[in-house]
Enzyme design. Structure first.
Site, PDB file in Angstrom:
ATOM      1  N   SER A 143       0.810  -1.221   0.000  1.00 23.92           N
ATOM      2  CA  SER A 143       0.000   0.000   0.000  1.00 23.92           C
ATOM      3  C   SER A 143       0.843   1.270   0.000  1.00 23.92           C
ATOM      4  O   SER A 143       0.336   2.346  -0.348  1.00 23.92           O
ATOM      5  CB  SER A 143      -0.939   0.004   1.213  1.00 23.92           C
ATOM      6  OG  SER A 143      -0.216  -0.170   2.417  1.00 23.92           O
ATOM      7  N   ASP A 393      -4.221   5.654  11.574  1.00 29.38           N
ATOM      8  CA  ASP A 393      -3.268   5.250  10.543  1.00 29.38           C
ATOM      9  C   ASP A 393      -2.035   6.132  10.690  1.00 29.38           C
ATOM     10  O   ASP A 393      -2.044   7.308  10.320  1.00 29.38           O
ATOM     11  CB  ASP A 393      -3.873   5.410   9.148  1.00 29.38           C
ATOM     12  CG  ASP A 393      -2.923   4.947   8.044  1.00 29.38           C
ATOM     13  OD1 ASP A 393      -1.762   4.613   8.350  1.00 29.38           O
ATOM     14  OD2 ASP A 393      -3.344   4.931   6.865  1.00 29.38           O
ATOM     15  N   HIS A 396       0.576   5.239   6.575  1.00 31.94           N
ATOM     16  CA  HIS A 396       0.417   5.886   5.276  1.00 31.94           C
ATOM     17  C   HIS A 396       0.471   7.404   5.435  1.00 31.94           C
ATOM     18  O   HIS A 396       0.531   7.917   6.547  1.00 31.94           O
ATOM     19  CB  HIS A 396      -0.894   5.443   4.626  1.00 31.94           C
ATOM     20  CG  HIS A 396      -0.987   3.961   4.450  1.00 31.94           C
ATOM     21  ND1 HIS A 396      -1.616   3.142   5.372  1.00 31.94           N
ATOM     22  CD2 HIS A 396      -0.508   3.149   3.475  1.00 31.94           C
ATOM     23  CE1 HIS A 396      -1.522   1.883   4.971  1.00 31.94           C
ATOM     24  NE2 HIS A 396      -0.844   1.859   3.827  1.00 31.94           N
TER      25      HIS A 396
END
EC number: 2.3.1.-
Length: 425
Positions: A143, A393, A396
């Site tokens: 990702s 998160d 990311h």
């Protein structure tokens, strides 16, 4: 916290009236200069491209811009707005659209990476598109590869909107876009190990399986149609896994319920990258048209507490020089990737048109704990107060955000390659 230059948008009306004539006359030579160096249109053209477009000279490249240690630098305040935002770019993954999800502070948008020994220019979308005209660029990995791809797409979209021409699989794991204006394609391939793997699932395996001597053909089968690849892996190697080599179990990482030897994951990451780069050299190295490959180094996470508690990654500014040091697992993962890139370069030195570099972003990423979505991976997480569990998160990156710098460095590497190619001619 807002922009460190929160007042820079406001000008007195009388000052504006005085500046307009001066600005007009100042812009004339700049416009002529741009037309001379950048013959391509700024906006998307409607011309249909059925065959490869003729290759025109890319922008002028200066020799002193082609050699730089981008790892040694600091984040400094920057007055300029990002090239895009959540409303101007439609390819941002929902979980990274921090502003649209209600993140209140905007200061994290107003920093740029400044290397100590050289200059890192602001990303130039037209230059990138010109240099990649008639080519196919693929981002392959986990990702983080997708995060970097979407950053690049958003910056390029500011001058030429792409068309989504292919989609396959869940969660947009396999996609391709086409920039008709430059006959240029960008793809993303989900391959969290680069080598063949079977991912753990809620209904099946509770660990991953990696087959270290076989590259993942889900992306490698398309290699003949790819001109440049950006590889990005690392975080999935932290999960429980069983490793196979030569059809035999080599060992495992965190498998207490299995009768396998615990061998960790550093050497496994090394084997996976080695297998992948060897496949690139073997399949694309002899190609007369040339091939370019980059490995984006490991991007550290910034969890400061439990992932499901408020304040897991609460910072709102970059770290200052010396405040954090790349160490432990983060340093080890980066070192493995850089070493394997250098080894592959030595093994392919006889291949004149095969170019390989490490896109070393580990340190500059370590210094940006403020650039993650945190709780704003979900829309307006505190609209009804602070819940007992708040998913965060801290891996990311917000878009726009610090990850845009990765693609600024990517462009500089491509410009360096282009300069070397011209010099050899």
């Amino acid at each position: 916290m807002g922009s460190p230059f929160k007042d820079h948008h406001t000008l007195h009306p009388s000052l504006v009236r005085k500046l307009i004539p001066w600005t007009f006359y100042a812009m004339v030579p700049l416009v002529l200069f741009r037309v001379y160096l950048y013959p391509y249109p700024l906006h998307h053209t409607t011309t249909t491209i059925l065959t490869s477009s003729p290759v025109s000279p890319p922008p002028a490249l200066l020799e002193d811009e082609t050699s730089c240690d981008y790892t040694d630098g600091n984040w400094v305040p920057d007055r300029r707005d990002p090239l895009y935002n959540g409303s101007t770019c439609g390819t941002i993954k929902e979980g990274q659209s921090c502003i649209a999800h209600g993140r209140p502070d905007m200061g994290y948008l107003y920093w740029r990476w400044k290397p100590k020994q050289c200059k890192l220019p602001r990303f130039e979308p037209n230059t990138f598109l010109q240099l990649l005209r008639n080519k196919h660029l693929a981002f392959v990995g986990d990702s983080m590869a997708r995060n970097q791809l979407e950053s690049l797409l958003c910056m390029l979209s500011s001058v030429s909107p792409p068309n989504l021409v292919y989609r396959d699989g869940e969660e947009n794991k396999f996609r391709r876009w086409y920039f008709e204006s430059h006959n240029f394609s960008i793809s993303v391939y989900w391959s969290p190990f680069l080598v063949r793997g079977v991912e753990k699932s809620n209904t099946g395996l509770n660990h991953n399986q990696l087959f270290l001597d076989h590259v993942d053909e889900r992306w490698a089968a398309d290699m003949n149609g790819i001109d440049m690849v950006v590889l990005s892996i690392g975080h999935w190697f932290l999960h429980p896994a069983v490793y196979y080599e030569g059809d035999q179990v080599l060992g495992c990482h965190y498998c207490p319920d299995l009768n396998h030897t615990e061998i960790g994951f550093y050497d496994i990451l090394r084997k996976a990258i080695k297998t992948t780069l060897k496949a690139l050299v073997d399949r694309k190295g002899p190609n007369d048209n040339g091939f370019d490959a980059l490995v984006t180094t490991f991007s550290p996470a910034h969890f400061e507490g439990d992932w499901d508690k408020l304040g897991a990654c609460p910072k709102t500014e970059p770290c200052k020089e010396g405040e954090k040091t790349l160490e432990g697992m983060d340093a080890e993962m980066r070192q493995v990737e850089v070493e394997e890139v250098e080894a592959a370069k030595m093994n392919s030195v006889q291949l004149e048109k095969f170019r390989l570099e490490a896109l070393d972003v580990s340190k500059l990423s370590l210094m940006r704990p403020d650039g993650h979505p945190g709780p704003y991976m979900h829309p307006f997480p505190f609209a009804y107060g602070v819940a007992e569990r708040v998913q965060n998160d801290c891996v990311h990156w917000c878009l726009p955000g610090p990850i845009d710098t990765w693609n600024e460095i990517l462009l500089e590497v491509i410009k360096k390659w282009e300069y070397a190619s011209r010099r050899e001619q």
